[in-house]
Design an enzyme around this catalytic site. Structure first.
Site, PDB file in Angstrom:
ATOM      1  N   TYR A 119      -2.473  -1.243  10.049  1.00 22.11           N
ATOM      2  CA  TYR A 119      -2.437  -1.470   8.605  1.00 22.11           C
ATOM      3  C   TYR A 119      -1.098  -1.015   8.031  1.00 22.11           C
ATOM      4  CZ  TYR A 119      -3.986  -1.214   3.706  1.00 22.11           C
ATOM      5  OH  TYR A 119      -4.118  -1.369   2.333  1.00 22.11           O
ATOM      6  N   SER A 139       0.843  -1.197   0.000  1.00 23.49           N
ATOM      7  CA  SER A 139       0.000   0.000   0.000  1.00 23.49           C
ATOM      8  C   SER A 139       0.875   1.242   0.000  1.00 23.49           C
ATOM      9  CB  SER A 139      -0.898   0.009   1.244  1.00 23.49           C
ATOM     10  OG  SER A 139      -1.560   1.253   1.407  1.00 23.49           O
TER      11      SER A 139
END
Length: 275
Positions: A168, A155
């Protein structure tokens, strides 16, 4: 002639979102697919995770392209289940050439308010689940002796800090370290390993009320349009977010002969989000 004719790809999180897109796009290039996802709701996640019906839809889409697909209901936290999916898929389809560790979850919680289970679930699914995916499926690439490709879907959050997603971010940053070690270890066997770093992508993990509230804390009940207005401010290009196909197209480059000498890289697809 497809870019991946004769290849077999093992893909996690394949029931919907990016995972389904990856399965379809690789099938369009001639690959057969081993698709893995779980129909069980993942705890700590503030949106509905994939269902058995979602996975069946992926199967139908790949089969409509004339490609073979074997689907398994397996949670990436289950190493024995992943091994069985890989072993059964390789036995049926003859090989594994490509591994795509795509399965991931997210939630929005300030770091100092986060409970242990929320943190641990993100690490277990996003980071340890990627390692388990590689551990289960990559030995088939090695055994084939033909080389191959592994892609860990990371990401932009691994490279740029955003509030309220420490779990995350940590998990996705960990994928970079894992990728670099694997690229060194597997390079002599002609197995290339890379990460892809998308910005915000139009998937169920993003399009939900929790994400809308994170982007628009100034509103009591933000809508998708409100979210898109804020999300657009993150990108240099005039778009609120990417489509799954944008990541899938990058994936095709990395796993095909077009990317035959690309390994150990962090491949960014972010509409200028880092600029």
């Amino acid at each position: 002639m497809g870019k991946l004719d004769g290849k077999v790809a093992f893909i996690t999180g394949a029931a919907r979102g990016q995972g389904r897109s990856h399965a379809i796009r690789l099938a369009q290039e001639g690959a057969d697919i081993i698709a893995v996802d779980t129909a069980q709701q993942v705890e700590t996640v503030p949106y509905h995770t994939a269902s058995a019906a979602d996975l069946r839809e992926t199967v139908a889409a790949v089969e409509a392209l004339g490609r073979r697909i074997i689907a398994s209901d397996v949670d990436v936290r289950d190493l024995s289940g992943l091994r069985k999916a890989a072993d059964d898929g390789a036995a049926e389809l003859g090989r594994i050439d490509i591994v795509v560790a795509n399965a991931a979850v997210n939630s929005v919680v300030p770091t100092l308010e986060m409970d242990e289970q929320t943190w641990q679930t993100a690490i277990d699914v996003n980071l340890t689940g990627a390692w388990k995916t590689v551990r289960a499926a990559a030995p088939h690439i090695v055994a084939g002796g033909r080389g191959g490709s592994i892609v860990l879907i990371s990401s932009l959050a691994a490279l740029t800090a955003y509030e309220n997603i420490a779990h995350y971010t940590a998990s996705k940053a960990g994928l970079v370290g894992l990728m670099r070690v694997l690229a060194k270890e597997l390079g002599p066997q002609s197995i290339r390993v890379n990460t892809i770093h998308p910005s915000t992508v139009d998937t169920p993990m993003v399009i939900n009320d929790a994400t809308f509230r994170m982007f628009r804390p100034d509103l009591d009940a933000p809508t998708r349009a409100d979210f898109e207005e804020a999300a657009s401010m993150m990108n240099r290009l005039p778009v609120p977010m990417l489509e799954p196909i944008d990541i899938s197209n990058a994936l095709v480059y990395l796993v095909s002969e077009e990317g035959r000498y690309v390994t150990g890289t962090t491949h960014i697809v972010d509409a200028g989000g880092r600029l």
